[in-house]
Design an enzyme around this catalytic site. Structure first.
Site, short mmCIF file in Angstrom:
data_model
loop_
_atom_site.label_atom_id
_atom_site.label_comp_id
_atom_site.label_asym_id
_atom_site.label_seq_id
_atom_site.Cartn_x
_atom_site.Cartn_y
_atom_site.Cartn_z
N TYR A 48 0.79 -0.96 -0.09
CA TYR A 48 0.03 0.05 -0.19
C TYR A 48 0.76 1.12 0.04
O TYR A 48 1.91 1.34 0.88
CB TYR A 48 -0.95 -0.02 1.19
CG TYR A 48 -1.85 1.08 1.48
CD1 TYR A 48 -2.89 1.40 0.41
CD2 TYR A 48 -1.58 2.12 2.38
CE1 TYR A 48 -3.69 2.49 0.63
CE2 TYR A 48 -2.66 3.03 2.55
CZ TYR A 48 -3.68 3.25 1.77
OH TYR A 48 -4.30 4.26 1.67
N ASP A 62 -0.75 15.13 6.61
CA ASP A 62 -1.71 14.53 5.90
C ASP A 62 -3.02 15.35 5.63
O ASP A 62 -4.00 14.85 5.94
CB ASP A 62 -2.01 13.05 6.35
CG ASP A 62 -2.87 12.45 5.28
OD1 ASP A 62 -2.85 12.86 4.01
OD2 ASP A 62 -3.35 11.14 5.66
N ASP A 89 -2.97 5.34 -2.43
CA ASP A 89 -3.77 6.22 -1.85
C ASP A 89 -3.88 7.69 -2.56
O ASP A 89 -2.85 8.38 -2.64
CB ASP A 89 -3.32 6.52 -0.36
CG ASP A 89 -4.32 7.56 0.22
OD1 ASP A 89 -4.95 8.25 -0.15
OD2 ASP A 89 -3.94 7.74 1.43
N ASP A 91 -5.98 9.80 -2.17
CA ASP A 91 -6.83 11.09 -1.71
C ASP A 91 -7.93 11.49 -2.44
O ASP A 91 -8.74 10.44 -2.62
CB ASP A 91 -5.76 12.39 -1.41
CG ASP A 91 -4.62 12.16 -0.66
OD1 ASP A 91 -4.57 11.35 0.28
OD2 ASP A 91 -3.87 13.12 -0.48
N HIS A 116 -7.33 4.39 -4.44
CA HIS A 116 -8.60 4.74 -4.05
C HIS A 116 -8.90 6.27 -4.02
O HIS A 116 -7.66 7.15 -3.93
CB HIS A 116 -8.74 4.10 -2.54
CG HIS A 116 -7.98 4.46 -1.48
ND1 HIS A 116 -8.19 5.80 -0.99
CD2 HIS A 116 -7.16 3.95 -0.75
CE1 HIS A 116 -6.94 5.88 0.19
NE2 HIS A 116 -6.29 4.68 0.16
N GLU A 118 -11.24 9.27 -2.33
CA GLU A 118 -12.03 9.55 -1.08
C GLU A 118 -13.09 10.60 -1.25
O GLU A 118 -13.10 11.72 -2.12
CB GLU A 118 -11.24 9.66 0.23
CG GLU A 118 -10.54 11.08 0.15
CD GLU A 118 -9.35 10.99 1.26
OE1 GLU A 118 -8.76 9.84 1.28
OE2 GLU A 118 -9.09 11.98 1.91
N CYS A 126 -6.89 12.94 7.98
CA CYS A 126 -6.61 11.55 8.45
C CYS A 126 -8.11 11.36 8.61
O CYS A 126 -8.99 11.94 9.22
CB CYS A 126 -5.87 11.31 9.46
SG CYS A 126 -6.40 9.64 10.26
N ARG A 161 -13.52 5.31 -1.57
CA ARG A 161 -13.37 5.46 -0.15
C ARG A 161 -14.52 6.16 0.32
O ARG A 161 -14.83 7.45 -0.15
CB ARG A 161 -12.17 5.86 0.58
CG ARG A 161 -12.13 6.58 1.81
CD ARG A 161 -10.51 6.74 2.33
NE ARG A 161 -10.39 7.77 3.29
CZ ARG A 161 -9.41 7.92 3.98
NH1 ARG A 161 -8.22 7.54 3.60
NH2 ARG A 161 -9.32 8.90 4.81
N GLU A 191 -13.82 3.55 5.64
CA GLU A 191 -13.08 4.23 6.41
C GLU A 191 -13.67 4.47 8.05
O GLU A 191 -14.70 4.64 8.14
CB GLU A 191 -12.79 5.54 5.82
CG GLU A 191 -11.87 6.47 6.68
CD GLU A 191 -10.42 5.81 7.01
OE1 GLU A 191 -10.42 4.45 7.46
OE2 GLU A 191 -9.50 6.69 6.91
N ASN A 213 -9.48 -0.70 6.92
CA ASN A 213 -8.31 0.23 7.28
C ASN A 213 -8.08 -0.17 8.80
O ASN A 213 -8.69 0.29 9.76
CB ASN A 213 -8.60 1.79 6.85
CG ASN A 213 -7.05 2.66 7.58
OD1 ASN A 213 -6.00 2.08 7.85
ND2 ASN A 213 -7.52 3.80 7.51
#
Ligand SMILES: C[C@](O)(C(=O)O)[C@H](CC(=O)O)C(=O)O
Ligand SMILES: [Mg+2]
Length: 297
Positions: A48, A62, A89, A91, A116, A118, A126, A161, A191, A213
């Site tokens: 990942y 993040d 990821d 985002d 993914h 989101e 996060c 996500r 998530e 996760n």
């Protein structure tokens, strides 16, 4: 030697096959390409690329500060040294739907097996922190539609996500996930699930692979791989685990080095030179070099 013995398309097909087969795929987050080599050697199913780790590695929080180029660059470094499929990821997709489409193509070119996207608003954060704000589901559907249409390899996995569980509740997050699957998402990342009951409800509600996760110090109870597998989870990520372990050891080591004036007492906690060279396949490079040097046409 030089490590990748497979093509990106082959790794994408393998990831699809893994998702179609029964059982849980375990993907630790690689702090760097060396970490990806170690994940492969340790027998995991995939690697990942965590946004939290890429950001932290750059000394940044993040919150959506990293660029597509930075994430794709790290992805390419990692896919070059592992035969495992790499999930990235992405985002919020690095912009509007058209940018999400470009993100998919750039990540395909970086050798990723999937990514993914989101449904948070920017600045994102996060998924386990308070204060998240979501985009309307229709916006996310547009992003996913663009992402799915942009991919050139149908095996590239577009995972949706949803961060809604912690903001709008579990029912709303399930509704969102269903809409995202209708828009073409191949997999759902639910998530910040609190525990087994949430996961069970999510699993029963959607009929595509489900990603969970297992990040530390967040909202989710840390469940074993067996428990997740029994719940019907298809993919688990341990996004920041290796970075946290390594940086915890770095903090301890710096303290000891400062206090004792030598690292001699830390040797038994270090990866040895031999272990490092094993991971890097050092001997094979030396043998190759020698065979080239000694080559007589
Ligand atoms: C999965 C995640 O998106 C990541 O970037 O790795 C993070 C992990 C974390 O911050 O612990 C997340 O938002 O859950
Ligand atoms: Mg992230």
């Amino acid at each position: 030697m030089l490590h990748t013995t497979t093509t990106a398309a082959g790794r994408r097909a393998a990831f699809r096959a893994g998702l179609a087969a029964p059982g849980l795929l375990r993907l630790p987050g690689a702090p760097n390409p060396l970490g990806a080599r170690m994940i492969e050697t340790a027998g995991f199913d995939g690697v990942y690329v965590s946004g939290a780790v890429v950001s932290a590695d750059l000394g940044l929080p993040d919150i959506g500060l990293t660029t597509l180029s930075e994430v794709a660059g790290r992805t390419e470094q990692i896919t070059r040294v592992t035969d495992l499929p790499v999930l990235v990821d992405a985002d919020t997709g690095f912009g509007e739907p058209l940018s999400a489409a470009r993100t998919v193509q750039v990540l395909e070119d970086s050798g990723a097996a999937g990514c993914h996207l989101e449904d948070q608003q920017n600045p994102k954060r996060c998924g386990h922190l308070a204060g998240k704000a979501l985009r309307p589901p229709e916006d996310m559907v547009r992003t996913l539609t663009a992402a799915v249409r942009a991919r050139r390899d149908p095996d590239f996995v577009v995972c949706a996500r949803t961060d809604a569980a912690a903001v709008e509740g579990l029912d709303a997050s399930i509704d969102r996930a269903r809409a995202y699957v209708d828009a073409g998402a191949d997999m759902v990342f639910a998530e910040a699930m609190a525990g087994p009951a949430d996961i069970e409800r999510f699993r029963a509600a959607i009929d595509v692979p489900l990603l969970i996760n297992m990040t530390e110090f967040g909202r989710s109870e840390l469940l074993t791989a067996t428990a997740l597998s029994d719940l019907g989870v298809d993919v688990v990520i341990y996004p920041v685990t290796l970075l946290r372990l390594a940086m915890g050891a770095v903090a301890d080591g710096l303290r000891a080095l400062a206090d004792e004036g030598t690292q001699a007492g830390l040797l038994d906690r270090m990866q040895t030179r031999e272990q490092l060279y094993d991971v890097l396949d050092y001997d094979a490079y030396a043998a190759f070099d020698e065979s080239v040097a000694g080559f007589r046409p």
